[in-house]
Design a protein around this motif. Structure first.
Motif, mmCIF file in Angstrom:
data_model
loop_
_atom_site.group_PDB
_atom_site.id
_atom_site.type_symbol
_atom_site.label_atom_id
_atom_site.label_comp_id
_atom_site.label_asym_id
_atom_site.label_seq_id
_atom_site.Cartn_x
_atom_site.Cartn_y
_atom_site.Cartn_z
ATOM 1 N N GLN A 179 -8.258 0.551 -10.599
ATOM 2 C CA GLN A 179 -7.914 -0.805 -11.049
ATOM 3 C C GLN A 179 -6.441 -0.900 -11.426
ATOM 4 O O GLN A 179 -5.768 -1.889 -11.101
ATOM 5 C CB GLN A 179 -8.787 -1.219 -12.255
ATOM 6 N N GLU A 180 -5.912 0.130 -12.099
ATOM 7 C CA GLU A 180 -4.496 0.125 -12.467
ATOM 8 C C GLU A 180 -3.605 0.208 -11.225
ATOM 9 O O GLU A 180 -2.568 -0.458 -11.161
ATOM 10 C CB GLU A 180 -4.194 1.286 -13.408
ATOM 11 N N ILE A 181 -4.009 0.999 -10.263
ATOM 12 C CA ILE A 181 -3.252 1.096 -9.015
ATOM 13 C C ILE A 181 -3.251 -0.249 -8.307
ATOM 14 O O ILE A 181 -2.227 -0.707 -7.799
ATOM 15 C CB ILE A 181 -3.826 2.208 -8.114
ATOM 16 N N TRP A 182 -4.416 -0.904 -8.279
ATOM 17 C CA TRP A 182 -4.527 -2.226 -7.643
ATOM 18 C C TRP A 182 -3.621 -3.232 -8.350
ATOM 19 O O TRP A 182 -2.925 -4.004 -7.707
ATOM 20 C CB TRP A 182 -5.981 -2.699 -7.636
ATOM 21 N N GLN A 183 -3.612 -3.210 -9.669
ATOM 22 C CA GLN A 183 -2.755 -4.127 -10.428
ATOM 23 C C GLN A 183 -1.283 -3.862 -10.121
ATOM 24 O O GLN A 183 -0.507 -4.805 -9.949
ATOM 25 C CB GLN A 183 -3.019 -3.993 -11.927
ATOM 26 N N ASP A 184 -0.889 -2.594 -10.035
ATOM 27 C CA ASP A 184 0.486 -2.263 -9.657
ATOM 28 C C ASP A 184 0.818 -2.792 -8.266
ATOM 29 O O ASP A 184 1.901 -3.331 -8.024
ATOM 30 C CB ASP A 184 0.712 -0.742 -9.678
ATOM 31 N N GLU B 206 0.825 -1.209 0.000
ATOM 32 C CA GLU B 206 0.000 0.000 0.000
ATOM 33 C C GLU B 206 0.859 1.259 0.000
ATOM 34 O O GLU B 206 0.576 2.215 -0.720
ATOM 35 C CB GLU B 206 -0.940 -0.006 1.209
ATOM 36 N N TRP B 207 1.928 1.264 0.803
ATOM 37 C CA TRP B 207 2.817 2.421 0.833
ATOM 38 C C TRP B 207 3.518 2.597 -0.507
ATOM 39 O O TRP B 207 3.720 3.729 -0.972
ATOM 40 C CB TRP B 207 3.842 2.295 1.956
ATOM 41 N N MET B 208 3.899 1.491 -1.145
ATOM 42 C CA MET B 208 4.551 1.580 -2.452
ATOM 43 C C MET B 208 3.601 2.178 -3.487
ATOM 44 O O MET B 208 4.000 3.020 -4.303
ATOM 45 C CB MET B 208 5.035 0.204 -2.890
ATOM 46 N N ALA B 209 2.345 1.748 -3.454
ATOM 47 C CA ALA B 209 1.352 2.289 -4.387
ATOM 48 C C ALA B 209 1.136 3.778 -4.120
ATOM 49 O O ALA B 209 1.067 4.582 -5.057
ATOM 50 C CB ALA B 209 0.043 1.515 -4.267
ATOM 51 N N TYR B 210 1.044 4.154 -2.859
ATOM 52 C CA TYR B 210 0.861 5.566 -2.492
ATOM 53 C C TYR B 210 2.029 6.408 -2.999
ATOM 54 O O TYR B 210 1.835 7.490 -3.567
ATOM 55 C CB TYR B 210 0.725 5.681 -0.975
ATOM 56 N N GLU B 211 3.245 5.906 -2.818
ATOM 57 C CA GLU B 211 4.424 6.644 -3.249
ATOM 58 C C GLU B 211 4.456 6.787 -4.766
ATOM 59 O O GLU B 211 4.871 7.816 -5.289
ATOM 60 C CB GLU B 211 5.695 5.950 -2.759
#
Length: 93
Positions: A72-77, A17-22
């Motif tokens: 959806q793209e963020i979730w996939q990442d 989650e932190w990686m996606a946020y960053e």
């Protein structure tokens, strides 16, 4: 913090989650955000030098991503990062 200690303290899910946020906001470590400090200085100098219009620090800070990602793209990442880190996904079945 050493990687081993980080992995002992933070779950794979939270780290993902932190990686996606960053990825959305840019680097979390303020030492890596020298672009903001430079933007403030550049705007101040340009405005003091008689810029034709009032410039803001954001006029000098690079854009991290050209287009917004869909949820959806963020979730996939996040799932790719989770897999790369050896994480797993729990399902509520």
């Amino acid at each position: 913090m050493p990687v081993r200690e980080l992995l002992a303290r933070v779950s794979s899910r939270e780290l993902t989650e932190w990686m996606a946020y960053e990825r959305i906001t840019g680097p979390l470590d303020t030492r890596l955000r020298g672009d903001i400090s430079a933007g403030i200085i550049a705007a101040t100098v340009a405005n003091a030098g008689g810029a034709k219009r009032k410039l803001k620090p954001s006029d000098f800070v690079p854009t991290w991503f050209k287009r917004k990602k869909t949820p959806q793209e963020i979730w996939q990442d996040a799932m790719r990062a989770n897999t790369a880190l050896g994480g797993s996904v729990r399902t509520n079945t």
